[in-house]
Design a protein around this motif. Structure first.
Motif, PDB file in Angstrom:
ATOM      1  N   VAL A 193      65.593 -10.717  89.020  1.00  0.00           N
ATOM      2  CA  VAL A 193      65.281 -11.549  87.857  1.00  0.00           C
ATOM      3  C   VAL A 193      65.485 -13.023  88.201  1.00  0.00           C
ATOM      4  O   VAL A 193      64.668 -13.886  87.858  1.00  0.00           O
ATOM      5  CB  VAL A 193      66.158 -11.135  86.643  1.00  0.00           C
ATOM      6  CG1 VAL A 193      66.006 -12.138  85.505  1.00  0.00           C
ATOM      7  CG2 VAL A 193      65.766  -9.743  86.161  1.00  0.00           C
ATOM      8  N   LEU A 194      66.576 -13.324  88.929  1.00  0.00           N
ATOM      9  CA  LEU A 194      66.843 -14.718  89.317  1.00  0.00           C
ATOM     10  C   LEU A 194      65.729 -15.245  90.223  1.00  0.00           C
ATOM     11  O   LEU A 194      65.290 -16.388  90.086  1.00  0.00           O
ATOM     12  CB  LEU A 194      68.202 -14.822  90.020  1.00  0.00           C
ATOM     13  CG  LEU A 194      69.411 -14.432  89.156  1.00  0.00           C
ATOM     14  CD1 LEU A 194      70.703 -14.559  89.950  1.00  0.00           C
ATOM     15  CD2 LEU A 194      69.481 -15.264  87.892  1.00  0.00           C
ATOM     16  N   ASP A 195      65.244 -14.381  91.133  1.00  0.00           N
ATOM     17  CA  ASP A 195      64.130 -14.774  92.002  1.00  0.00           C
ATOM     18  C   ASP A 195      62.894 -15.132  91.177  1.00  0.00           C
ATOM     19  O   ASP A 195      62.184 -16.086  91.481  1.00  0.00           O
ATOM     20  CB  ASP A 195      63.769 -13.629  92.962  1.00  0.00           C
ATOM     21  CG  ASP A 195      64.816 -13.464  94.056  1.00  0.00           C
ATOM     22  OD1 ASP A 195      65.618 -14.399  94.218  1.00  0.00           O
ATOM     23  OD2 ASP A 195      64.819 -12.407  94.721  1.00  0.00           O
ATOM     24  N   HIS A 196      62.650 -14.319  90.143  1.00  0.00           N
ATOM     25  CA  HIS A 196      61.493 -14.583  89.280  1.00  0.00           C
ATOM     26  C   HIS A 196      61.576 -15.979  88.694  1.00  0.00           C
ATOM     27  O   HIS A 196      60.591 -16.706  88.642  1.00  0.00           O
ATOM     28  CB  HIS A 196      61.436 -13.569  88.124  1.00  0.00           C
ATOM     29  CG  HIS A 196      60.939 -12.223  88.537  1.00  0.00           C
ATOM     30  ND1 HIS A 196      59.866 -12.048  89.369  1.00  0.00           N
ATOM     31  CD2 HIS A 196      61.373 -10.974  88.221  1.00  0.00           C
ATOM     32  CE1 HIS A 196      59.665 -10.760  89.557  1.00  0.00           C
ATOM     33  NE2 HIS A 196      60.568 -10.084  88.877  1.00  0.00           N
ATOM     34  N   VAL A 197      62.769 -16.359  88.241  1.00  0.00           N
ATOM     35  CA  VAL A 197      62.930 -17.663  87.604  1.00  0.00           C
ATOM     36  C   VAL A 197      62.586 -18.775  88.601  1.00  0.00           C
ATOM     37  O   VAL A 197      61.899 -19.744  88.267  1.00  0.00           O
ATOM     38  CB  VAL A 197      64.360 -17.830  87.056  1.00  0.00           C
ATOM     39  CG1 VAL A 197      64.558 -19.227  86.493  1.00  0.00           C
ATOM     40  CG2 VAL A 197      64.643 -16.782  85.991  1.00  0.00           C
ATOM     41  N   VAL A 198      63.026 -18.597  89.833  1.00  0.00           N
ATOM     42  CA  VAL A 198      62.747 -19.606  90.854  1.00  0.00           C
ATOM     43  C   VAL A 198      61.239 -19.673  91.132  1.00  0.00           C
ATOM     44  O   VAL A 198      60.658 -20.753  91.258  1.00  0.00           O
ATOM     45  CB  VAL A 198      63.538 -19.284  92.149  1.00  0.00           C
ATOM     46  CG1 VAL A 198      63.161 -20.270  93.257  1.00  0.00           C
ATOM     47  CG2 VAL A 198      65.030 -19.343  91.880  1.00  0.00           C
ATOM     48  N   GLU A 199      60.584 -18.486  91.163  1.00  0.00           N
ATOM     49  CA  GLU A 199      59.131 -18.452  91.372  1.00  0.00           C
ATOM     50  C   GLU A 199      58.392 -19.170  90.243  1.00  0.00           C
ATOM     51  O   GLU A 199      57.434 -19.898  90.456  1.00  0.00           O
ATOM     52  CB  GLU A 199      58.631 -17.005  91.425  1.00  0.00           C
ATOM     53  CG  GLU A 199      58.920 -16.291  92.741  1.00  0.00           C
ATOM     54  CD  GLU A 199      58.763 -14.788  92.596  1.00  0.00           C
ATOM     55  OE1 GLU A 199      57.970 -14.341  91.741  1.00  0.00           O
ATOM     56  OE2 GLU A 199      59.450 -14.049  93.330  1.00  0.00           O
ATOM     57  N   LEU A 200      58.879 -18.948  89.018  1.00  0.00           N
ATOM     58  CA  LEU A 200      58.224 -19.552  87.852  1.00  0.00           C
ATOM     59  C   LEU A 200      58.286 -21.065  87.939  1.00  0.00           C
ATOM     60  O   LEU A 200      57.349 -21.768  87.577  1.00  0.00           O
ATOM     61  CB  LEU A 200      58.905 -19.076  86.561  1.00  0.00           C
ATOM     62  CG  LEU A 200      58.774 -17.597  86.266  1.00  0.00           C
ATOM     63  CD1 LEU A 200      59.584 -17.218  85.035  1.00  0.00           C
ATOM     64  CD2 LEU A 200      57.314 -17.248  86.034  1.00  0.00           C
ATOM     65  N   LYS A 201      59.419 -21.547  88.440  1.00  0.00           N
ATOM     66  CA  LYS A 201      59.593 -22.993  88.607  1.00  0.00           C
ATOM     67  C   LYS A 201      58.497 -23.545  89.514  1.00  0.00           C
ATOM     68  O   LYS A 201      57.908 -24.587  89.229  1.00  0.00           O
ATOM     69  CB  LYS A 201      60.967 -23.243  89.207  1.00  0.00           C
ATOM     70  CG  LYS A 201      61.281 -24.695  89.481  1.00  0.00           C
ATOM     71  CD  LYS A 201      62.642 -24.777  90.153  1.00  0.00           C
ATOM     72  CE  LYS A 201      62.877 -26.182  90.688  1.00  0.00           C
ATOM     73  NZ  LYS A 201      62.926 -27.153  89.579  1.00  0.00           N
ATOM     74  N   GLY A 202      58.184 -22.779  90.555  1.00  0.00           N
ATOM     75  CA  GLY A 202      57.131 -23.187  91.470  1.00  0.00           C
ATOM     76  C   GLY A 202      55.775 -23.272  90.786  1.00  0.00           C
ATOM     77  O   GLY A 202      54.894 -24.015  91.202  1.00  0.00           O
ATOM     78  N   LEU A 203      55.603 -22.512  89.725  1.00  0.00           N
ATOM     79  CA  LEU A 203      54.342 -22.522  88.980  1.00  0.00           C
ATOM     80  C   LEU A 203      54.346 -23.569  87.872  1.00  0.00           C
ATOM     81  O   LEU A 203      53.432 -23.630  87.059  1.00  0.00           O
ATOM     82  CB  LEU A 203      54.091 -21.132  88.365  1.00  0.00           C
ATOM     83  CG  LEU A 203      53.904 -19.984  89.356  1.00  0.00           C
ATOM     84  CD1 LEU A 203      53.920 -18.645  88.628  1.00  0.00           C
ATOM     85  CD2 LEU A 203      52.599 -20.150  90.124  1.00  0.00           C
ATOM     86  N   GLY A 204      55.412 -24.352  87.825  1.00  0.00           N
ATOM     87  CA  GLY A 204      55.472 -25.422  86.828  1.00  0.00           C
ATOM     88  C   GLY A 204      55.925 -24.963  85.461  1.00  0.00           C
ATOM     89  O   GLY A 204      55.762 -25.659  84.463  1.00  0.00           O
ATOM     90  N   ILE A 205      56.511 -23.753  85.416  1.00  0.00           N
ATOM     91  CA  ILE A 205      56.976 -23.249  84.124  1.00  0.00           C
ATOM     92  C   ILE A 205      58.435 -23.650  83.918  1.00  0.00           C
ATOM     93  O   ILE A 205      59.264 -23.548  84.820  1.00  0.00           O
ATOM     94  CB  ILE A 205      56.814 -21.717  84.059  1.00  0.00           C
ATOM     95  CG1 ILE A 205      55.329 -21.372  84.086  1.00  0.00           C
ATOM     96  CG2 ILE A 205      57.489 -21.152  82.820  1.00  0.00           C
ATOM     97  CD1 ILE A 205      55.039 -19.912  84.258  1.00  0.00           C
ATOM     98  N   THR A 206      58.719 -24.123  82.706  1.00  0.00           N
ATOM     99  CA  THR A 206      60.074 -24.522  82.359  1.00  0.00           C
ATOM    100  C   THR A 206      60.871 -23.293  81.942  1.00  0.00           C
ATOM    101  O   THR A 206      60.361 -22.462  81.200  1.00  0.00           O
ATOM    102  CB  THR A 206      60.028 -25.511  81.182  1.00  0.00           C
ATOM    103  OG1 THR A 206      59.203 -26.605  81.562  1.00  0.00           O
ATOM    104  CG2 THR A 206      61.413 -26.002  80.807  1.00  0.00           C
ATOM    105  N   SER A 207      62.089 -23.170  82.431  1.00  0.00           N
ATOM    106  CA  SER A 207      62.922 -22.037  82.019  1.00  0.00           C
ATOM    107  C   SER A 207      64.203 -22.535  81.373  1.00  0.00           C
ATOM    108  O   SER A 207      64.813 -23.493  81.855  1.00  0.00           O
ATOM    109  CB  SER A 207      63.295 -21.175  83.222  1.00  0.00           C
ATOM    110  OG  SER A 207      62.138 -20.604  83.785  1.00  0.00           O
ATOM    111  N   ILE A 208      64.567 -21.885  80.299  1.00  0.00           N
ATOM    112  CA  ILE A 208      65.868 -22.136  79.682  1.00  0.00           C
ATOM    113  C   ILE A 208      66.640 -20.827  79.825  1.00  0.00           C
ATOM    114  O   ILE A 208      66.245 -19.809  79.259  1.00  0.00           O
ATOM    115  CB  ILE A 208      65.729 -22.528  78.196  1.00  0.00           C
ATOM    116  CG1 ILE A 208      64.836 -23.766  78.072  1.00  0.00           C
ATOM    117  CG2 ILE A 208      67.099 -22.770  77.585  1.00  0.00           C
ATOM    118  CD1 ILE A 208      64.444 -24.084  76.643  1.00  0.00           C
ATOM    119  N   PHE A 209      67.677 -20.861  80.637  1.00  0.00           N
ATOM    120  CA  PHE A 209      68.369 -19.637  81.042  1.00  0.00           C
ATOM    121  C   PHE A 209      69.738 -19.588  80.381  1.00  0.00           C
ATOM    122  O   PHE A 209      70.555 -20.475  80.573  1.00  0.00           O
ATOM    123  CB  PHE A 209      68.493 -19.662  82.575  1.00  0.00           C
ATOM    124  CG  PHE A 209      68.848 -18.355  83.192  1.00  0.00           C
ATOM    125  CD1 PHE A 209      70.045 -17.732  82.885  1.00  0.00           C
ATOM    126  CD2 PHE A 209      67.983 -17.740  84.092  1.00  0.00           C
ATOM    127  CE1 PHE A 209      70.373 -16.519  83.462  1.00  0.00           C
ATOM    128  CE2 PHE A 209      68.309 -16.524  84.672  1.00  0.00           C
ATOM    129  CZ  PHE A 209      69.514 -15.925  84.364  1.00  0.00           C
TER     130      PHE A 209
END
Lengths: 251, 323
Positions: A193-209
């Motif tokens: 799940v943590l890896d997914h968040v990092v990948e999403l960042k690469g796609l320009g998606i903002t995450s609030i964790f």
């Protein structure tokens, strides 16, 4: 990790002076909050600190009593989950927001089924499209599951979170709120799940964790926002604070 | 899509279907009057009425709610319809009014349950008494006389199929079953019903207006019960205020035998129909065999337990199988 947080750009999400009361309880006291495109924000705080209230307002489960929310500079009023999702704010819940008896494809499109005919509420669902796009979405997050008709109850907790993340991605979310997504997960699944968040960042998606586990939050966050007693008590780059300092701050 | 055993076994109505086929074969062997033209006609006669009520209950239970007032609505709707016809209303308008009263009661059930946050079990238990009382009061001591000369062939006339001659209402039942089955399985609203009953929190968080979904199901369930009552009253050409007393238990039994889960989110229209066929078949064979009719309730009770146990077991097995 500061490259994505371009300060010149309009924040993708900005909250000004948010206030919320539950009866006599002042759950959110004049909270300002902002996030840039592609930024990962770790939202921390003890139980009852107000972080849950803040994200429930952003995901449309509750509505603020005072204050304004701006999405890409536009003042919006988030009156329900469907409004939040329409604005590109998707939420990953601890409990995954999946219906166990329903299939992966059905869960993927729950409440937003693609239609062959008709309009929402009176439409015939496009089952082929659901199956195809659900599987594409899952492959996109590196999940290879049995098939679109597998009931979600047959999946592990980590797989369910994978489906939830793929679902959020599919609907082109701009902001992803992850509410304790790693609770009840094994170490391996948590890392995924943590890896997914990092990948999403690469796609320009903002995450609030949001997580109780500061060791999960710290390494992947660009910025840490800490809350206590309904107020924001800290907002600083993750590099400027250690896990030990975070622990002392919120406890 | 290939048919696989695992998916087939996981279907909610599977146990009921198996019991139905098995008993049908057994009964045909042990009693040669069972699978006979005359008996099949008698057997099919009351099926549409109970099946239509059971289908409504099934959908409502899938959505996570309950309705105990269907038996009372079953009596009230035709009471309203017949009284209005006596007062010179055209048949179509009188039937429409009867159905609207039923829908209104469904709306009331939904309002009490959803707005006042009362379990639907309690809300509709209250409605069971209120609607029944309303039917009795409307009858005014003397049940109205059913207009004997009225043409009812379009609803309950004989349907000559050669071997059997069921009522036209069987076609209405099949049409309703096909439409409801289509809505549940192929339409987005059907998905919302399963989601609402299967995990209300998830449904809400994904933007489904669960209260609206439930309200629609309450109204649908009551309207179907009213329609079924009108069919029965037109078939026997009698209207009495206690029509449909106790029917709610049979309808719930049919739904449960057909594989609906009281927890919500699981069930099928086919299950409701097969559950009805099973209950009626038990009654039929007991009468044919000359067994004391009071064993009927025992048999239905045993059937509920056997079907649910079998259901749970096949579903557990299906989950254990690697697909």
């Amino acid at each position: 990790m500061s490259t994505a947080a371009n300060t010149a750009e309009e924040p993708i999400i900005k909250c000004v002076g948010l206030q919320k009361w539950y009866g006599a309880v002042h759950a959110l006291k004049n909270v300002d909050f902002h996030a840039a495109r592609g930024e990962v924000i770790g939202l921390v705080g003890d139980n009852g600190a107000g972080k849950s209230t803040l994200i429930k307002i952003l995901s449309g489960v509750h509505t603020q009593d005072k204050g304004d929310i701006f999405i890409e500079g536009r003042n919006v009023s988030i009156t329900g989950p469907e409004v939040a999702m329409g604005l590109g704010i998707e939420t990953i819940y601890q409990y995954t927001a999946m219906v166990p008896e329903m299939s992966i494809a059905q869960n993927f499109f729950i409440g937003r089924e693609p239609l062959k005919f008709g309009r929402p509420g009176l439409g015939i669902v496009d089952r082929a499209k659901m199956a195809r796009e659900a599987m594409e979405g899952l492959r996109g997050v590196g999940l290879h599951l049995r098939g679109p008709d597998t009931p979600v109850k047959a999946l592990s907790g980590g797989q369910r979170q994978g489906v939830a993340i793929a679902r959020a991605m599919h609907f082109r979310s701009k902001v992803l709120i992850l509410d304790e997504p790693t609770n009840h997960l094994s170490v391996k699944e948590t890392n995924k799940v943590l890896d997914h968040v990092v990948e999403l960042k690469g796609l320009g998606i903002t995450s609030i964790f949001i997580s109780h586990n500061l060791h999960h939050i710290h390494p992947i966050s660009d910025r840490i926002v800490a809350m206590a007693r309904g107020e924001k008590i800290a907002d600083l780059p993750a590099g400027e604070i250690s896990v030990d300092e975070m622990t002392r701050m919120i406890s | 899509m290939k048919l696989n055993v695992r998916n087939l076994m996981a279907r909610p109505e599977m146990a009921a279907l198996l019991i139905f086929v098995a008993l049908f074969v057994v009964f045909s062997f042990i009693n040669d009057r069972f699978f006979a033209t005359g008996n099949m006609t008698v057997y099919l006669q009351p099926i549409p009425e109970l099946a239509i009520v059971a289908m409504g209950i099934t959908i409502l239970i899938i959505a996570g709610e309950f309705d105990l007032s269907v038996g009372s609505v079953f009596g009230l709707s035709p009471m309203v319809t017949v009284l209005l016809m006596q007062n010179g209303w055209p048949t179509a308008a009188a039937i429409l009014a009867g159905l609207m009263i039923a829908a209104l009661i469904g709306f009331g059930n939904g309002l009490i349950t959803l707005k006042l946050k009362i379990p639907s079990f309690i809300a509709t238990l209250g409605m069971l008494f209120m609607a029944r009382s309303f039917a009795v009061v409307l009858a005014g001591g003397f049940p109205p006389i059913f207009p004997r000369e009225l043409d009812v062939s379009w609803l309950v006339g004989r349907l000559d199929l050669g071997l059997v001659t069921p009522r036209v209402s069987l076609l209405y039942m099949i049409a309703i079953a096909l439409v409801l089955g289509f809505v549940l399985r192929r339409m987005d609203f059907g998905h919302w019903i399963f989601a609402t009953g299967g995990h209300p929190q998830a449904a809400r968080d994904m933007g489904i207006k669960t209260e609206r979904v439930k309200m629609a199901c309450f109204m649908l369930c009551a309207t179907l019960a009213g329609f079924a009552g009108i069919i029965q009253s037109f078939r026997v050409k009698v209207i009495v205020p206690n029509l449909g007393t106790g029917l709610e238990m049979q309808a719930i039994a049919a739904a449960v035998i057909g594989g609906v889960a009281l927890t919500g989110g699981v069930g099928s229209i086919l299950g409701a129909v097969v559950g009805t066929l099973l209950i009626a078949m038990i009654e039929n064979i007991l009468i044919l065999s000359g067994v004391n009719a009071n064993w009927f309730m025992f048999a239905v009770g045993a059937m509920i337990v056997v079907a649910v146990v079998l259901n749970t077991q096949t579903r557990l097995k299906a989950e254990g199988m690697k697909g």
